[in-house]
Design a protein around this motif. Sequence first.
Motif, PDB file in Angstrom:
ATOM      1  N   THR A   1      -1.324   6.209   5.664  1.00 24.17           N
ATOM      2  CA  THR A   1      -1.669   5.593   6.948  1.00 24.17           C
ATOM      3  C   THR A   1      -1.472   4.081   6.888  1.00 24.17           C
ATOM      4  O   THR A   1      -0.937   3.474   7.823  1.00 24.17           O
TER       5      THR A   1
ATOM      6  N   GLU B   1       0.991   1.865   9.208  1.00 24.77           N
ATOM      7  CA  GLU B   1       0.557   0.698   9.985  1.00 24.77           C
ATOM      8  C   GLU B   1       1.409  -0.524   9.659  1.00 24.77           C
ATOM      9  O   GLU B   1       1.780  -1.283  10.560  1.00 24.77           O
TER      10      GLU B   1
ATOM     11  N   SER C   1       4.686  -0.065  11.373  1.00 28.09           N
ATOM     12  CA  SER C   1       4.539  -0.296  12.816  1.00 28.09           C
ATOM     13  C   SER C   1       4.500  -1.786  13.143  1.00 28.09           C
ATOM     14  O   SER C   1       5.053  -2.210  14.155  1.00 28.09           O
TER      15      SER C   1
ATOM     16  N   VAL D   1      -0.451   6.273  14.896  1.00 34.27           N
ATOM     17  CA  VAL D   1      -0.803   6.182  13.476  1.00 34.27           C
ATOM     18  C   VAL D   1      -2.161   6.802  13.163  1.00 34.27           C
ATOM     19  O   VAL D   1      -2.284   7.605  12.245  1.00 34.27           O
ATOM     20  N   ARG D   2      -3.193   6.446  13.888  1.00 31.77           N
ATOM     21  CA  ARG D   2      -4.576   6.808  13.533  1.00 31.77           C
ATOM     22  C   ARG D   2      -5.114   8.001  14.323  1.00 31.77           C
ATOM     23  O   ARG D   2      -4.714   8.250  15.452  1.00 31.77           O
TER      24      ARG D   2
END
Length: 160
Positions: free
Chosen positions: A70, A74, A77, A90-91
């Motif tokens: 993750t 991030e 991104s 993402v989350r």
Amino acid sequence: MEEREEKIKDIYLDWVKKSMREGRNLVSEKYGRMMKYTDPDYYRKNIEGEIPALSEEQEELIDGITDALTKWEEEFSGKYPKLSRASRPVRVSDDDCGFTSVETYNRGELGTYSVELLKAYMNYICKLKAEGKSISIMDRTTMAGLYGYKSIEEAEASMR
């Protein structure tokens, strides 16, 4: 391909074969586990008792692997916002109907893995971190090349 990557592939293949002999459907389990985050009530009522429970060791390994994946996503991104818009959120907090996050997807997938496979994957992640590499960058570099781009930067620049 490096020896460590070959070992992970061998462990994964053995796990899939074992799961098939046991009559497990790993794809169904993965999507069922994802529902723990996308539809918690349905998961508790209809799925939780129907799939193998995770051990504390599996949970800890999944947390560690998911955290690394993750964070890499991030970072990707932030560096490549245009390409990221074409990807999953993402989350878990960004899960929405029809748009399952990278975090949720990874938790679902990893929840089907054996302890041995999770340990091998965690070791691989630690190796990549030590080398300053990112799975997110590695994957997207491969994908950009498959789409005919020379680099992720070129793919990013081509997007609106």
